[in-house]
Design a protein around this motif. Structure first.
Motif, short mmCIF file in Angstrom:
data_model
loop_
_atom_site.label_atom_id
_atom_site.label_comp_id
_atom_site.label_asym_id
_atom_site.label_seq_id
_atom_site.Cartn_x
_atom_site.Cartn_y
_atom_site.Cartn_z
N PRO A 64 0.81 -1.23 0.00
CA PRO A 64 0.00 0.00 0.00
C PRO A 64 0.83 1.27 0.00
CG PRO A 64 -0.90 -1.60 1.54
CD PRO A 64 0.42 -2.13 1.10
N TYR A 65 1.94 1.28 0.76
CA TYR A 65 2.81 2.46 0.75
C TYR A 65 3.48 2.62 -0.61
CZ TYR A 65 2.40 3.31 5.76
OH TYR A 65 1.92 3.63 7.01
N ALA A 66 3.86 1.53 -1.24
CA ALA A 66 4.46 1.61 -2.57
C ALA A 66 3.47 2.18 -3.58
CB ALA A 66 4.94 0.23 -3.02
N ASP A 98 3.04 -4.42 -13.07
CA ASP A 98 4.35 -4.52 -12.42
C ASP A 98 4.22 -5.01 -10.98
OD1 ASP A 98 5.55 -3.64 -14.74
OD2 ASP A 98 5.50 -1.53 -14.13
N GLU A 99 3.17 -4.54 -10.30
CA GLU A 99 2.95 -4.99 -8.92
C GLU A 99 2.56 -6.47 -8.86
OE1 GLU A 99 1.43 -0.60 -7.31
OE2 GLU A 99 0.00 -2.19 -7.83
N LEU A 100 1.78 -6.91 -9.84
CA LEU A 100 1.38 -8.32 -9.86
C LEU A 100 2.56 -9.24 -10.12
CD1 LEU A 100 -2.03 -8.18 -11.78
CD2 LEU A 100 -1.67 -8.60 -9.35
N LYS A 101 3.54 -8.77 -10.87
CA LYS A 101 4.73 -9.60 -11.11
C LYS A 101 5.47 -9.90 -9.81
CE LYS A 101 5.54 -8.00 -15.85
NZ LYS A 101 6.47 -7.28 -16.76
N ILE A 102 5.35 -9.01 -8.84
CA ILE A 102 5.98 -9.24 -7.53
C ILE A 102 5.01 -9.97 -6.59
CG2 ILE A 102 7.01 -8.10 -5.52
CD1 ILE A 102 7.76 -5.79 -7.38
N LEU A 103 3.74 -9.57 -6.63
CA LEU A 103 2.76 -10.05 -5.65
C LEU A 103 2.36 -11.50 -5.89
CD1 LEU A 103 1.08 -9.18 -3.22
CD2 LEU A 103 -0.70 -8.42 -4.81
N VAL A 124 -1.88 -18.64 -11.90
CA VAL A 124 -2.07 -19.24 -13.22
C VAL A 124 -2.64 -18.23 -14.21
CG1 VAL A 124 -3.33 -21.02 -14.49
CG2 VAL A 124 -2.32 -21.56 -12.27
N HIS A 125 -3.62 -17.45 -13.76
CA HIS A 125 -4.26 -16.46 -14.63
C HIS A 125 -3.47 -15.16 -14.74
CE1 HIS A 125 -8.46 -18.47 -13.99
NE2 HIS A 125 -7.65 -19.17 -14.77
N LYS A 126 -2.40 -15.03 -13.95
CA LYS A 126 -1.59 -13.81 -13.95
C LYS A 126 -2.43 -12.58 -13.60
CE LYS A 126 1.94 -16.22 -15.34
NZ LYS A 126 3.03 -16.56 -14.38
N ASP A 127 -3.29 -12.74 -12.62
CA ASP A 127 -4.16 -11.65 -12.22
C ASP A 127 -4.60 -11.88 -10.77
OD1 ASP A 127 -5.63 -9.37 -12.28
OD2 ASP A 127 -7.22 -10.13 -13.57
N SER A 128 -5.05 -10.80 -10.13
CA SER A 128 -5.61 -10.90 -8.79
C SER A 128 -7.10 -11.19 -8.92
CB SER A 128 -5.38 -9.60 -8.01
OG SER A 128 -5.88 -9.70 -6.70
N GLU A 129 -7.51 -12.38 -8.49
CA GLU A 129 -8.88 -12.82 -8.71
C GLU A 129 -9.87 -11.94 -7.95
OE1 GLU A 129 -9.75 -15.22 -10.79
OE2 GLU A 129 -7.65 -15.43 -11.32
N GLU A 130 -11.02 -11.68 -8.60
CA GLU A 130 -12.04 -10.83 -7.99
C GLU A 130 -12.74 -11.52 -6.82
OE1 GLU A 130 -14.67 -9.66 -11.06
OE2 GLU A 130 -13.19 -8.43 -12.12
#
Length: 643
Positions: A496-498, A533-538, A609-615
């Motif tokens: 969140p700070y980032a 870019d954040e998802l690549k780390i998260l 797997v989906h390369k995304d943050s699931e809803e």
């Protein structure tokens, strides 16, 4: 609207199933209730009653399904649609699980008759039945929320349809969920049923039963397995096909016809389930029974195996030509497309409101139930530790503290849900709230794992473990758990700070004229929306959380509790009541661990797997939230059940 051949076939199946299934299930319900009152309740009676209730739930809603088929339209209120679908599918999957439970009971009564007789109690069967229903309801609750909640009625041509049309966003979550249901609620029970049936066939074939008795038992057992496959395989196969094709297959509705036929076939199974103990077949296998017992055993085994006739899958016709004509009409009328888009947007708003309502309901329920229960457990454990510090009590005390911290930050999540998932509180609370929220969840998994290890070591190596059973080791383990979870979950505090700093950098790069002394505005959401870019780390970090803080503890828990039950069942110097209590508590703890923490951690794998943050991560987190009001019951009884 004119009906075609497949609609007439479906209507015939629904009518035939209703006319046969309603009186048959009512009769079976009356017979088993009367037997339970006169002769006492047995596991077969418990499972048969649950099968009967599942069938009656399906039969009660069959007229609605037939009416929808005749009218080719949904004329009932939209709020009835999810209730109707919930009972329809819960009865289907509930029947699968209870038939599996009956088959497992038959196998255990033949394979290990002496040990199984000790634990063959109606109370255990009621607990198993409640657990099976909980698994079914939990899966279907997630499915209903994903599919749209209370008003998911779509326009299909010139009519309305209930749970028949899905957009791309729904299918992205719904298809993996259906695949998981097909694996968990059908394939696994099918494997268990197949194993138990084949083992029963082998044991009976090698027994001293007469050839006529053997043929009857084998015929009934194999026919039951065939009916299980024929009735439930087509509909669950549609889940797998839909996942592969990435679409909602057209023949799902007609694949369910074979499952509907099971409603009037299961009463035949239940009438063959005798509530008496199967002494005859056990004695035949052991070659130690009298001739009278042998005859009774043969009759009982034949009557207690799930034997029903097979069902042919009705032939269905494809409706693609009609669908193509309807789509062509829609494309020629742009105003109709605008109307559909408006209705879809309205539905999505209703869907969001329903999700928020569900989040608030679960949060409030957990808070109201968890706070007094954990405070009571905290006071009880503090007194026990003050009198005499025991390793298990220190672990449970830390588990209580972890749940109380979780509940202390739960009102902030309530406020977030009330504000439509926007963070209107001071943004400094966002990272700290998320950090403590998730740290306590994963800390609970490690503490429950430590409790399982302590129980296993106390039973497997009692003398050697008593030497090194020191309270300071438990204190050291708890400190290590807090450190490990805090280090792994530090990403929740940093992210969140980032995002806030990144937003300020974007404003400066765009030439913002805001005063340098004024702080940049914080993000509107808290740990909800992420860039690529954040998802690549998260996403890799979440996968690591799944492997390290869920899979490893879960495997350890399974190993410890399975061996714990295996060892405890063979100890002769422990009373039966105490043994059953300890085994029931072990199984309950393992089920709570899986049910509460598996859905949310599964979202990490799906997201990776989906390369995304699931809803649906927030929805999957609800089961972990409920753990805060389930833990007190587990550790409150743990210190008294096992020493």
């Amino acid at each position: 609207m004119q009906l075609d051949t497949k609609d007439y076939v479906a209507l015939s199946v629904y009518t035939f199933t209703f006319l046969l299934g309603l009186p048959a299930n009512l009769l079976v319900l009356f017979v088993y209730v009367r037997k339970a009152r006169k002769r006492g309740t047995t596991p077969n009676v418990v499972y048969a009653l649950n099968l009967c209730l599942a069938n009656l739930a399906l039969v009660a809603w069959l007229p609605v399904k037939a009416l929808e088929t005749v009218l080719q339209d949904w004329r009932l209120p939209a709020s009835i649609c999810p209730v109707y679908s919930f009972f329809l599918f819960s009865s289907l999957y509930g029947s699968c699980l209870f038939i599996t439970a009956v088959t497992v009971g038959r196998y255990l009564s033949i394979a290990i008759p002496i040990i199984y007789k000790i634990y063959r109690r109606a109370r255990i069967s009621c607990f198993i039945s409640a657990a099976l229903w909980a698994v079914v309801f939990l899966h279907l609750s997630f499915a209903l929320v994903v599919e749209g909640g209370g008003n998911f009625v779509f326009i299909k041509g010139d009519t309305l349809a209930c749970y028949d049309q899905f957009n791309a966003s729904h299918l992205a979550v719904l298809l993996p969920l259906r695949l998981e249901m097909a694996i968990t609620l059908f394939l696994l029970p099918l494997l268990v049923t197949s194993f138990c049936t084949l083992r029963c066939v082998t044991l009976v074939w090698r027994s001293n039963l007469r050839p006529v008795g053997k043929k009857r038992v084998l015929t009934v057992a194999l026919t039951t397995l065939a009916v299980f496959v024929v009735c439930y395989a087509p509909y669950n196969a549609s889940h797998i096909v839909g996942f592969v094709l990435k679409e909602n297959v057209d023949w799902r509705t007609f694949a369910m016809l074979t499952s509907s036929c099971n409603v009037f076939l299961e009463p035949v199974v239940m009438t063959m389930l005798s509530p008496a103990v199967s002494r005859g077949v056990m004695g035949r296998i052991c070659a130690q029974q009298s001739q009278f017992s042998q005859i009774e055993g043969c009759r009982h085994q034949c009557n207690s195996t799930n034997g029903v006739a097979s069902v042919r899958t009705p032939h269905t016709l494809s409706g693609r030509s009609q669908a193509a004509a309807e789509l062509q009409k829609i494309y020629h009328h742009h105003w109709y497309l605008d109307q559909i888009q408006f209705i879809t947007s309205q539905h999505m708003n209703q869907h969001t409101i329903q999700i928020i309502g569900l989040l608030l309901s679960v949060y409030i329920f957990t808070f109201l139930m968890g706070v007094p229960a954990n405070i009571l457990a905290f006071c009880t454990l503090c007194r026990k530790v003050h009198r005499k510090a025991v390793l298990i009590d220190i672990l449970l005390l830390n588990l209580t503290i972890s749940d109380l911290i979780f509940l202390a930050f739960l009102p902030f999540k309530m406020k977030e849900a009330f504000d439509n998932m926007a963070w209107v509180l001071p943004y400094a609370l966002c990272p700290f709230t998320g950090f403590m929220f998730y740290v306590t969840i994963y800390n609970s998994t490690l503490l429950l794992t430590a409790v399982s290890v302590e129980r296993y070591l106390g039973v497997a190596f009692p003398l050697r473990y008593s030497v090194c059973r020191r309270p300071r080791y438990a204190v050291f383990a708890c400190i290590m758990f807090w450190v490990v979870t805090s280090l792994n979950l530090s990403i929740v505090y940093i992210m969140p700070y980032a995002q806030w700093i990144k937003g300020a950098d974007i404003d400066n790069s765009n030439g913002s004229t805001a005063s340098k002394s004024a702080p940049p505005p914080p993000p509107p959401n808290c740990y909800q929306i992420f860039s690529d870019d954040e998802l690549k780390i998260l996403l890799p970090v979440r996968l690591e959380l799944f492997c390290v803080l869920f899979c490893v503890p879960f495997i350890i828990c399974c190993f410890c509790y399975v061996n714990f039950i295996h060892i405890l069942s063979r100890l002769p110097n422990i009373g039966r009541r105490r043994r059953l209590r300890a085994i029931g508590l072990a199984l309950g703890t393992l089920i709570v661990f899986a049910v509460c923490f598996a859905p949310y951690n599964a979202s990490h794998v799906v997201g990776y797997v989906h390369k995304d943050s699931e809803e649906w991560r927030d929805m999957a987190l609800l089961s972990s939230t409920l753990n805060a009001c389930l833990d007190p019951f587990i550790f409150y009884f743990s210190s008294a059940a096992v020493r």
